[in-house]
Design an enzyme around this catalytic site. Structure first.
Site, PDB file in Angstrom:
ATOM      1  N   HIS A   9       0.827  -1.206   0.000  1.00  0.00           N
ATOM      2  CA  HIS A   9       0.000   0.000   0.000  1.00  0.00           C
ATOM      3  C   HIS A   9       0.860   1.255   0.000  1.00  0.00           C
ATOM      4  CE1 HIS A   9      -2.432   3.049   2.362  1.00  0.00           C
ATOM      5  NE2 HIS A   9      -3.128   2.896   1.262  1.00  0.00           N
ATOM      6  N   GLU A  36       1.998   1.909  -3.437  1.00  0.00           N
ATOM      7  CA  GLU A  36       0.916   2.506  -4.226  1.00  0.00           C
ATOM      8  C   GLU A  36       0.932   4.023  -4.093  1.00  0.00           C
ATOM      9  OE1 GLU A  36      -3.386   3.842  -3.391  1.00  0.00           O
ATOM     10  OE2 GLU A  36      -3.183   1.723  -2.858  1.00  0.00           O
ATOM     11  N   HIS A  37       1.103   4.514  -2.871  1.00  0.00           N
ATOM     12  CA  HIS A  37       1.201   5.967  -2.652  1.00  0.00           C
ATOM     13  C   HIS A  37       2.401   6.549  -3.391  1.00  0.00           C
ATOM     14  CE1 HIS A  37      -1.561   7.048   0.875  1.00  0.00           C
ATOM     15  NE2 HIS A  37      -1.843   5.781   0.596  1.00  0.00           N
ATOM     16  N   GLU A  65      -3.562   7.822   7.620  1.00  0.00           N
ATOM     17  CA  GLU A  65      -4.655   7.080   6.996  1.00  0.00           C
ATOM     18  C   GLU A  65      -5.040   5.877   7.853  1.00  0.00           C
ATOM     19  OE1 GLU A  65      -5.680   4.624   2.862  1.00  0.00           O
ATOM     20  OE2 GLU A  65      -3.775   5.696   3.049  1.00  0.00           O
TER      21      GLU A  65
END
Length: 452
Positions: free
Chosen positions: A67, A70-71, A147
């Protein structure tokens, strides 16, 4: 009436099947698979790049790195500086984003059809030329941690869901959260992300899905132009990862500040592995019997009749690289407890095991499940999602035509059989929320941080 509706929906799907014949695929010499579906209803195109890598491929100590990467994919290349990717797509009148799951990582754009080349150019560039600097990583890892706080640590039900997965999967990596454990995020380095990128981001580990008002020959030509020069990588061997057989009930209680209690429970169930299997389709129908609509059993009996639950749900997903689960969740009504709700759900399961489903009920649920699929196919984005998900879990887009046929073939006896086989008390995992008094002075994250 139900049979007439079902016949109409099957006719609609036969028309959809005709559209599916416009799906074409080919593979570039570097291993990139390209799947194109024509849909000429509007001058729009959806482009998605699916990498067959997610949190299932992570190791302890680096959870969340899929993840995080992905950022970082939005942080620039030599040709496209940090912050420019999204602005370029927006300036072209398009929308873009990305998401990471247990099984795959996906990047997508929706644009006017003449701008498809722009989407491919940008994706091909960052597939090979990402500039992953320590400075940008240091800033973005803070965004990811925020997040996590917003999505999980500030959400009592999300905390229950996280603990439920961790207890249900004691060996399999599905037990680790996609966003990662906070301790791992705090100690993650830019080199962890670089290693992930170097290992998994390659054309031979990706599928390009394009749906829209396009000519497949032109799409293939663009794919060759922009992705053709990229080099394939030698990918790590993926070893089988199976969860040992569960031999007794598992329970976990989560204490967190909340207004209401909450219950999550689930049973291991098989994912779809080949077109010939019938059990996953029977489990899909079983989920529809229990929670397919407002008149389904759980809502009818536990919400409206007995008033034990404020809300309640059941679900099953057949498309996973790893094992699936048949899950229930709900919030008890005022005056009822999570124990009351659990017993009521177990009662519904026992009734279904003992008495099965009626033919009328079966046909109604089939009509509803198939209708949902028909309506979703009106969306170009959903069509692309269906193709990408099937390809990324090791199946084929060709199963799209099989889905309604396989559902229609499910019998009442098969639904009862999978309920008896898989909804087994010795395989049950239960997670509950024990609500604690709210602290009005506790810091609150009122808005979700801006994330991709």
């Amino acid at each position: 009436m139900t049979r007439k509706i079902l016949a109409f929906l099957l006719l609609s799907l036969s028309l959809s099947a005709a559209a599916d014949q416009h799906i074409q695929e080919f593979r570039l010499p570097n291993g990139l698979k390209v799947v194109v579906q024509e849909d000429h209803r509007s001058p729009v195109v959806v482009s998605q790049v699916w990498y067959r890598v997610g949190s299932i491929d992570e190791f302890n100590g680096t959870t969340g790195v899929a993840h995080v990467l992905e950022h970082m994919m939005f942080k620039g290349t030599k040709a496209v500086p940090a912050g420019r990717f999204s602005r370029i797509v927006a300036a072209a009148g398009g929308k873009e984003n990305a998401f990471t799951s247990h099984d795959y990582t996906v990047y997508f754009q929706q644009l006017e059809k003449s701008r498809l080349g722009l989407a491919m150019k940008l994706e091909a560039d960052r597939m090979e030329n990402l500039r992953l600097t320590t400075d940008e990583f240091s800033k973005e890892i803070q965004v990811v941690m925020e997040e996590r706080r917003w999505r999980t640590e500030d959400k009592p039900q999300a905390q229950v869901g996280e603990q439920f997965m961790a207890v249900a999967h004691q060996v399999h990596p599905y037990g680790r959260p996609v966003i990662g454990w906070m301790n791992d995020l705090e100690h993650m380095t830019a080199e962890d992300a670089r290693a992930w990128y170097r290992t998994w981001y390659a054309p031979n580990n990706a599928t390009l899905v394009v749906v829209g008002d396009v000519d497949p020959r032109q799409v293939f030509k663009l794919a060759q132009q922009y992705f053709g020069s990229l080099k394939a990588h030698k990918l790590p061997q993926r070893k089988p990862q199976t969860e040992p057989e569960q031999k007794g009930e598992r329970r976990v209680a989560v204490k967190a500040q909340a207004k209401l209690p909450y219950l999550a429970m689930g049973y291991p169930a098989p994912a779809l592995r080949s077109a010939e299997e019938w059990e996953p389709y029977a489990l899909e129908i079983l989920a529809g019997v229990l929670d397919g609509n407002a008149a389904s059993r759980l809502n009818r009996d536990l919400v409206r009749r007995d008033r034990i639950a404020v809300d309640i749900g059941a679900g099953y997903d057949m498309l996973n690289r790893g094992p699936s689960m048949f899950e229930f969740d709900g919030t008890p009504s005022e005056g009822a407890t999570v124990q009351d709700l659990e017993l009521a759900i177990r009662g519904e399961i026992d009734n279904l095991k003992e008495n099965g489903v009626t033919e009328d009920e079966l046909q109604r649920v089939k009509a509803q499940v198939i209708a949902s699929d028909v309506y979703k196919r009106d969306s170009m984005f959903y069509q692309a999602m269906q193709i990408g998900q099937l390809e990324s879990v090791g199946l084929s887009w060709r199963l799209l035509d099989e889905y309604p046929k396989r559902l229609q073939a499910v019998t009442a006896e098969q639904v009862q059989a999978v309920a008896r086989k898989y909804l087994d008390d010795d395989k049950l995992t239960v997670a509950t929320l024990d609500p604690q008094p709210l602290d009005e002075n506790a810091p609150k994250h009122k808005e979700m941080p801006h994330v991709h």
